[in-house]
Design a protein around this motif. Structure first.
Motif, PDB file in Angstrom:
ATOM      1  N   GLN A  42     150.180 132.271  33.552  1.00 20.30           N
ATOM      2  CA  GLN A  42     150.100 131.488  32.524  1.00 20.30           C
ATOM      3  C   GLN A  42     149.204 130.922  32.946  1.00 20.30           C
ATOM      4  OE1 GLN A  42     152.116 131.276  29.011  1.00 20.30           O
ATOM      5  NE2 GLN A  42     152.881 133.186  28.871  1.00 20.30           N
ATOM      6  N   VAL A  43     147.521 130.183  32.283  1.00 21.24           N
ATOM      7  CA  VAL A  43     146.782 129.204  32.487  1.00 21.24           C
ATOM      8  C   VAL A  43     147.443 128.116  32.275  1.00 21.24           C
ATOM      9  CG1 VAL A  43     144.860 130.783  32.221  1.00 21.24           C
ATOM     10  CG2 VAL A  43     145.661 129.330  30.362  1.00 21.24           C
ATOM     11  N   ALA A  44     147.304 127.235  33.097  1.00 24.77           N
ATOM     12  CA  ALA A  44     147.847 125.956  32.065  1.00 24.77           C
ATOM     13  C   ALA A  44     147.304 125.449  31.244  1.00 24.77           C
ATOM     14  CB  ALA A  44     147.696 124.639  33.061  1.00 24.77           C
ATOM     15  N   GLU A  45     148.218 124.482  30.181  1.00 27.57           N
ATOM     16  CA  GLU A  45     147.974 124.054  28.566  1.00 27.57           C
ATOM     17  C   GLU A  45     146.772 123.238  29.377  1.00 27.57           C
ATOM     18  OE1 GLU A  45     150.966 122.747  26.324  1.00 27.57           O
ATOM     19  OE2 GLU A  45     152.121 124.750  26.430  1.00 27.57           O
ATOM     20  N   GLY A  46     146.238 122.932  27.647  1.00 27.56           N
ATOM     21  CA  GLY A  46     145.042 121.768  27.427  1.00 27.56           C
ATOM     22  C   GLY A  46     145.486 120.919  27.041  1.00 27.56           C
ATOM     23  N   ARG A  47     144.492 119.288  27.107  1.00 33.10           N
ATOM     24  CA  ARG A  47     144.830 118.501  26.003  1.00 33.10           C
ATOM     25  C   ARG A  47     144.656 118.365  24.988  1.00 33.10           C
ATOM     26  NH1 ARG A  47     141.989 113.132  27.692  1.00 33.10           N
ATOM     27  NH2 ARG A  47     142.958 113.287  30.026  1.00 33.10           N
ATOM     28  N   LYS A  48     145.875 118.724  24.203  1.00 32.89           N
ATOM     29  CA  LYS A  48     145.662 118.628  22.676  1.00 32.89           C
ATOM     30  C   LYS A  48     145.132 117.307  22.134  1.00 32.89           C
ATOM     31  CE  LYS A  48     149.381 119.286  18.538  1.00 32.89           C
ATOM     32  NZ  LYS A  48     150.796 119.259  18.403  1.00 32.89           N
ATOM     33  N   SER A  49     144.676 117.236  20.740  1.00 30.97           N
ATOM     34  CA  SER A  49     143.701 116.847  20.364  1.00 30.97           C
ATOM     35  C   SER A  49     143.719 117.272  18.612  1.00 30.97           C
ATOM     36  CB  SER A  49     142.384 116.811  21.192  1.00 30.97           C
ATOM     37  OG  SER A  49     141.713 117.376  21.608  1.00 30.97           O
ATOM     38  N   ALA A  50     142.567 116.544  17.991  1.00 29.91           N
ATOM     39  CA  ALA A  50     142.633 116.805  16.652  1.00 29.91           C
ATOM     40  C   ALA A  50     141.957 117.868  16.533  1.00 29.91           C
ATOM     41  CB  ALA A  50     141.768 115.919  16.011  1.00 29.91           C
ATOM     42  N   ARG A  51     140.983 118.547  17.833  1.00 25.36           N
ATOM     43  CA  ARG A  51     139.985 119.506  18.033  1.00 25.36           C
ATOM     44  C   ARG A  51     140.241 120.582  18.431  1.00 25.36           C
ATOM     45  NH1 ARG A  51     136.051 121.318  21.434  1.00 25.36           N
ATOM     46  NH2 ARG A  51     137.051 120.130  23.351  1.00 25.36           N
ATOM     47  N   ASN A  52     141.657 120.529  19.440  1.00 25.85           N
ATOM     48  CA  ASN A  52     142.105 121.435  20.285  1.00 25.85           C
ATOM     49  C   ASN A  52     143.909 120.877  19.533  1.00 25.85           C
ATOM     50  OD1 ASN A  52     143.075 123.141  22.089  1.00 25.85           O
ATOM     51  ND2 ASN A  52     142.518 122.509  23.271  1.00 25.85           N
ATOM     52  N   PRO A  53     143.977 121.134  18.272  1.00 27.81           N
ATOM     53  CA  PRO A  53     144.922 121.347  18.313  1.00 27.81           C
ATOM     54  C   PRO A  53     146.141 122.773  18.788  1.00 27.81           C
ATOM     55  CG  PRO A  53     144.352 122.069  16.785  1.00 27.81           C
ATOM     56  CD  PRO A  53     142.745 121.761  18.032  1.00 27.81           C
ATOM     57  N   LEU A  54     145.930 123.476  19.727  1.00 31.78           N
ATOM     58  CA  LEU A  54     146.785 124.051  20.001  1.00 31.78           C
ATOM     59  C   LEU A  54     147.172 124.117  21.693  1.00 31.78           C
ATOM     60  CD1 LEU A  54     146.502 127.275  18.223  1.00 31.78           C
ATOM     61  CD2 LEU A  54     148.175 126.031  17.539  1.00 31.78           C
ATOM     62  N   ALA A  55     146.038 123.175  21.698  1.00 29.70           N
ATOM     63  CA  ALA A  55     146.363 122.163  23.631  1.00 29.70           C
ATOM     64  C   ALA A  55     145.725 123.711  24.678  1.00 29.70           C
ATOM     65  CB  ALA A  55     147.884 122.420  23.859  1.00 29.70           C
ATOM     66  N   LEU A 141     154.335 133.447  16.426  1.00 31.27           N
ATOM     67  CA  LEU A 141     153.042 132.528  16.119  1.00 31.27           C
ATOM     68  C   LEU A 141     152.870 131.446  15.252  1.00 31.27           C
ATOM     69  CD1 LEU A 141     151.443 135.786  15.351  1.00 31.27           C
ATOM     70  CD2 LEU A 141     151.148 134.966  17.106  1.00 31.27           C
ATOM     71  N   ARG A 142     154.784 130.659  15.184  1.00 31.35           N
ATOM     72  CA  ARG A 142     154.540 129.506  13.922  1.00 31.35           C
ATOM     73  C   ARG A 142     154.146 128.498  14.393  1.00 31.35           C
ATOM     74  NH1 ARG A 142     161.562 129.271  13.552  1.00 31.35           N
ATOM     75  NH2 ARG A 142     160.632 129.785  15.430  1.00 31.35           N
ATOM     76  N   GLU A 143     153.063 128.214  16.173  1.00 29.96           N
ATOM     77  CA  GLU A 143     153.067 126.600  16.174  1.00 29.96           C
ATOM     78  C   GLU A 143     151.657 127.196  15.654  1.00 29.96           C
ATOM     79  OE1 GLU A 143     151.789 124.537  20.505  1.00 29.96           O
ATOM     80  OE2 GLU A 143     153.144 126.065  20.568  1.00 29.96           O
ATOM     81  N   LEU A 144     150.475 128.325  15.765  1.00 25.69           N
ATOM     82  CA  LEU A 144     150.202 128.805  14.895  1.00 25.69           C
ATOM     83  C   LEU A 144     149.522 128.517  13.635  1.00 25.69           C
ATOM     84  CD1 LEU A 144     146.766 129.500  14.492  1.00 25.69           C
ATOM     85  CD2 LEU A 144     147.844 131.793  15.139  1.00 25.69           C
ATOM     86  N   LEU A 145     150.331 128.935  12.885  1.00 26.38           N
ATOM     87  CA  LEU A 145     150.798 128.486  11.691  1.00 26.38           C
ATOM     88  C   LEU A 145     151.136 127.563  10.704  1.00 26.38           C
ATOM     89  CD1 LEU A 145     152.580 131.492  10.831  1.00 26.38           C
ATOM     90  CD2 LEU A 145     150.136 131.943  10.438  1.00 26.38           C
ATOM     91  N   ASP A 146     151.380 126.357  12.060  1.00 24.44           N
ATOM     92  CA  ASP A 146     151.926 125.201  11.904  1.00 24.44           C
ATOM     93  C   ASP A 146     150.619 123.826  11.639  1.00 24.44           C
ATOM     94  OD1 ASP A 146     154.563 125.473  10.841  1.00 24.44           O
ATOM     95  OD2 ASP A 146     155.224 125.379  12.463  1.00 24.44           O
ATOM     96  N   ALA A 147     149.697 124.146  12.706  1.00 23.23           N
ATOM     97  CA  ALA A 147     148.136 123.893  13.485  1.00 23.23           C
ATOM     98  C   ALA A 147     147.392 123.907  12.071  1.00 23.23           C
ATOM     99  CB  ALA A 147     147.729 124.962  14.463  1.00 23.23           C
ATOM    100  N   PRO A 148     146.902 122.847  12.553  1.00 22.52           N
ATOM    101  CA  PRO A 148     145.486 122.363  11.263  1.00 22.52           C
ATOM    102  C   PRO A 148     145.538 123.529  11.355  1.00 22.52           C
ATOM    103  CG  PRO A 148     145.754 120.133  12.186  1.00 22.52           C
ATOM    104  CD  PRO A 148     146.657 121.587  13.328  1.00 22.52           C
ATOM    105  N   SER A 149     144.456 123.914   9.509  1.00 20.84           N
ATOM    106  CA  SER A 149     143.541 124.754   9.084  1.00 20.84           C
ATOM    107  C   SER A 149     142.452 124.140   9.642  1.00 20.84           C
ATOM    108  CB  SER A 149     143.815 124.931   8.307  1.00 20.84           C
ATOM    109  OG  SER A 149     142.970 123.867   7.333  1.00 20.84           O
TER     110      SER A 149
END
Length: 477
Positions: A42-55, A141-149
């Motif tokens: 798997q690819v490395a995670e990115g930096r989590k931010s308000a614009r990128n909540p799923l990293a 998919l709960r991480e997606l579901l708990d992310a900001p819309s």
């Protein structure tokens, strides 16, 4: 259609063949789940931010496979373009493919440990969700579901979904393995203009239904048609009819594979009512030999008044539907005053099931694309392109809806809490489609089996599934 779904959809939802999984394919999928070969890191995670909540890794590619059915693939391509806008370094790195051969194309990739990042697992050849879940092949998919819309960072994605959609992706426990993107309204579809031409109204009781079919027959018009080659379309109106007569618990018992569930008085009454359509000659001649497209064309041509279907039908028939057809959908007619649920009770549920494989190279990218798809912009594009609601609770504001979709939305709003969601089609696909649908209901509606025999056959099939240790069992909570 479950496992699912529907089918072609989830569905169900609109199949071009009766087989969901071949034995070799199922064996291969099981093999991949217990080990498989190869595999992709798997690819490395990115930096989590308000614009990128799923990293999300902002420069990693994305591999997407879409079921090329009644909804086509353009809506997904448009969402992918939004993904590239959000992460410009992915430009040129989005691999998109569309197919109706989901199982045949993707089982080898699961076996090799190199599945796509996001899959629209739908159609007649969709992969069995029960197998995928039990073999630990999917991302929770709960991480997606708990992310900001996407539209409102103060709302989680899960809080923007229509009622029941999240639960459809659960099999046991709190994990959510499947996200249904479309929202399907099932019912009895008809042409408002054809009824108006003859001074007829949609029948709200079964006596009125029979009377209308008799009058239509005198005018050379059949009352009903359906995809006789794929009679698992019949439950789209039959199952909510059963629930209306006997209450939600009748469908729950059927879903739970309970002994004698198919022998309930509500099932008997519903089967006898539908069989009467056949016995009195109210079914379009030749219907048992028609596929879904042929039956819909005959309906578009005014050869039959009614057809059981889902709200994808407007988009699927747009090339053959006359301009003045004025498509509408009605709830199952009331059997009598003893019905447990009121007139207006319908079946509505999520459709078009999306999954993110656990062994995907970029599962976070797959989840982020789903987050984008559940934004207002992508949702409105989907609605306008394919004439269907999405699982986002809203998105129709300011849009001019085509007749069928407008009718479906009105029906759903009027139903209120009187919405049922049978799970047989996503928990036990083979049972629902090939056995109950084709070998039981199909035979009854073709006049080759009595309602009593059909009930016994359905119960036999359900009992066999309940006793099959190779089939994972699910129950309503």
């Amino acid at each position: 259609m479950t496992t699912i779904d529907v089918g072609r959809r989830s569905l169900i939802k609109r199949a071009t063949a009766t087989g969901l999984l071949t034995v070799p394919a199922l064996t291969a999928l099981s093999a991949c789940a217990t080990g498989g070969g190869g595999g992709t890191q798997q690819v490395a995670e990115g930096r989590k931010s308000a614009r990128n909540p799923l990293a999300v890794n902002e420069s990693a590619g994305l591999d997407v496979v879409i079921f090329d059915g009644g909804f086509g693939e353009e809506y997904a391509k448009a969402a992918q373009a939004e993904y590239v806008k959000a992460f410009p370094k992915t430009d040129g790195k989005i691999k998109h493919s569309a197919t109706q051969k989901i199982q045949a194309k993707l089982a080898p990739r699961f076996n090799g440990g190199t599945p796509p990042d996001l899959i629209d697992n739908s159609g007649a050849e969709q992969m069995d969700f029960g197998t995928l879940v039990s073999k630990d092949q999917l991302t929770d998919l709960r991480e997606l579901l708990d992310a900001p819309s996407l539209d409102d960072p103060n709302k989680k994605v899960r809080d923007t979904l229509r009622s029941g959609v999240l639960e459809m992706g659960q099999f046991e426990g709190e994990e959510v393995w499947v996200l249904y993107y479309a929202y399907t309204i099932y019912g009895v579809w008809y042409s408002k203009s054809l009824l108006a031409k003859h001074g007829w109204e949609y029948p709200q009781t079964w006596d009125e239904m029979l009377k209308l079919c008799a009058e239509a027959k005198k005018q050379g018009i059949a009352g009903w048609t359906y995809p006789g080659k794929y009679p698992y379309y019949l439950p789209f109106s039959l199952y909510p009819f059963i629930a209306k007569i006997g209450g939600r618990e009748t469908l729950d018992a059927i879903d739970n594979l309970e002994p004698n569930a198919w022998k309930h008085d509500a099932v008997k009454a519903a089967f006898e009512a539908y069989h009467e359509l056949q016995a009195k000659g109210y079914i379009l001649k030749g219907t048992p030999g028609l596929d879904h497209i042929q039956s819909q064309v005959a309906w578009n041509e005014g050869k039959a008044l009614f057809i059981p279907n889902g709200s994808w039908v407007e988009n699927e028939t747009k090339k053959t539907t006359p301009k003045n057809f004025d498509m509408g959908v009605g709830a199952p007619s009331s059997l009598d005053s003893g019905d447990k649920l009121p007139y207006g009770t319908i079946w509505a549920s999520g459709g078009e099931p999306f999954i993110v494989p656990k062994n995907a190279k970029n599962p976070r990218g797959g989840m982020e694309l789903l987050r984008i798809m559940l934004g207002t912009k992508s949702t409105q594009n989907f609605i306008q392109q394919v004439s269907s609601l999405s699982s986002l609770n809203g998105g129709t504001e300011g849009l001019r809806l085509p007749p069928g979709l407008a009718s479906a939305q009105e029906l759903w709003k009027k139903a209120g809490d009187n919405v049922v969601n049978p799970r047989l089609q996503d928990w036990y696909v083979t049972l629902q489609k090939e056995k109950i649908g084709v070998a039981a209901l199909g035979e009854m509606m073709a006049g080759r089996m009595s309602p009593k025999e059909c009930m016994a056959k359905c119960q036999k099939f359900a009992d066999e599934t309940a006793k099959d240790s190779a089939v994972k069992k699910y129950r309503h909570k």
